[in-house]
Design a protein around this motif. Structure first.
Motif, PDB file in Angstrom:
ATOM      1  N   ALA A 136       0.830  -1.199   0.000  1.00 18.23           N
ATOM      2  CA  ALA A 136       0.000   0.000   0.000  1.00 18.23           C
ATOM      3  C   ALA A 136       0.869   1.256   0.000  1.00 18.23           C
ATOM      4  O   ALA A 136       2.062   1.193   0.333  1.00 18.23           O
ATOM      5  N   ASN A 148      -2.834  -0.324   8.564  1.00 17.96           N
ATOM      6  CA  ASN A 148      -3.370   0.960   8.086  1.00 17.96           C
ATOM      7  C   ASN A 148      -2.998   2.127   9.005  1.00 17.96           C
ATOM      8  O   ASN A 148      -2.732   3.241   8.546  1.00 17.96           O
ATOM      9  N   LEU A 166      -5.718   4.848  -0.185  1.00 16.88           N
ATOM     10  CA  LEU A 166      -5.776   3.497   0.392  1.00 16.88           C
ATOM     11  C   LEU A 166      -6.987   2.723  -0.122  1.00 16.88           C
ATOM     12  O   LEU A 166      -6.920   1.501  -0.340  1.00 16.88           O
ATOM     13  N   TYR A 209      -6.179   1.471  -3.563  1.00 15.88           N
ATOM     14  CA  TYR A 209      -5.253   0.329  -3.466  1.00 15.88           C
ATOM     15  C   TYR A 209      -6.021  -0.954  -3.148  1.00 15.88           C
ATOM     16  O   TYR A 209      -5.780  -2.008  -3.757  1.00 15.88           O
TER      17      TYR A 209
END
Length: 333
Positions: free
Chosen positions: A9, A118, A172, A175
């Motif tokens: 990512a 994340n 994100l 992705y």
């Protein structure tokens, strides 16, 4: 030889680790973004095509990107391998890249996935700063307080527009939708190698290096040989297992016998209880004896009666005879 693709990512550290691998092994880092910027700056044919597309606010086609990659890999410094960063981004690009690499005789050795949470990604992206001159990447969370320039050339650091917090969430999400399916794609091909992307830079690099250099061994070439020590160990284990097996079989036999005996004992107890509750049955033998004695008594009574009959007759006849005699004597007189 090191022909690899880096997946991960935004903010996972692909660019930083690619530069370290490039410096140590002498293979070029091939970034699609860098290729586009370089081609536009040099004014090549593909660069002109890309510039016209970007000026129109459109995305550069896969054909143009693949053309730039083909051109870059044809240079002498890519003879011993390459590190692809930022391409492919979806399944179609992955298939197109595979066809290109097969055509030029440089198939992939591995695909490295930098796995990062994340929460860490957000921190890295929002705090990332880049040197405008040399492109060195920094992070405000690891820099000394108040540092705003590059340690190499003193150039002012800047933040990329797409590293702002309001844009990071969208990046994100893109992705997850487009690039994350490549994980399953390369896993099926047996090329994917997951690398933990959190921790100190040196630790992550060691993991990356080990994953990049590891060569998969085909199943057809794997041979299993038995050593003497191993065979002895198996023999002794088998010998020690025999007594254990015998004792186990004896124990199981005893358990089975007990299990069989329990129902029999219980049945015997139940039948004994039932027999105790029922009244005793009259014996047939005494009944037979009683019948026989009754018959005998009956016969004896009959015999006695028969014996008494002649005596009664005789007793009845005696007075009559005596009377007759008296009567005859009187007549004679």
């Amino acid at each position: 030889m090191m022909r690899i693709v880096l997946l991960g990512a935004p903010g996972s550290g692909k660019g930083t680790q690619a530069q370290r691998l490039m410096a140590k092994y002498g293979v070029p880092q091939v970034s699609s973004g860098d290729l586009l910027r370089d081609a536009v700056a040099r004014g090549t044919e593909l660069g002109k095509q890309a510039k016209s597309v970007m000026d129109a606010g459109q995305l550069v086609s896969d054909e143009i990107v693949l053309g730039l990659i083909r051109e870059r890999l044809s240079r002498a410094d890519a003879a011993n391998g390459f590190i692809l960063d930022g391409f492919p981004r979806n399944i179609d690009q992955a298939n197109a890249l595979n066809a290109l690499l097969k055509e030029i005789g440089q198939p992939l050795d591995a695909v490295l996935l930098l796995d990062v949470r994340n929460q860490t990604l957000m921190q890295r992206l929002a705090g990332r700063r880049i040197c405008q001159k040399c492109g060195t990447v920094y992070n405000i969370h690891s820099l000394p307080p108040g540092t705003t320039t590059c340690a190499k050339d003193g150039t002012e650091l800047y933040q990329r527009p797409d590293d702002k917090e309001e844009v990071i969430g969208k990046r994100l999400a893109v992705y997850d939708q487009q690039t994350k399916p490549l994980v399953a794609h390369y896993s099926k091909l047996g090329l994917l190698r997951k690398v933990a992307g959190e921790g100190e830079l040196e630790q992550v690099f060691e993991r990356m290096e080990a994953a990049a250099l590891a060569k998969p061994v085909p199943a057809s070439k794997v041979k299993v040989t038995k050593t003497r020590a191993a065979s002895k160990g198996k023999t002794s284990a088998a010998k020690s297992a025999k007594p254990a097996a015998r004792s186990a079989s004896k124990t199981s036999a005893k358990v089975k016998a007990k299990a069989k005996a329990k129902p029999a004992k219980q049945a015997a107890k139940k039948s004994a209880k039932k027999a105790a509750k029922k009244p005793a049955a009259k014996s047939k033998a005494p009944a037979a004896k009683r019948k026989t004695s009754a018959k005998v008594a009956k016969k004896s009574s009959k015999r006695a009666a028969a014996a008494r009959r002649p005596a009664k007759k005789a007793a009845g006849k005696a007075p009559a005879k005596a009377a007759r005699r008296v009567t005859k004597a009187r007549k004679k007189k």
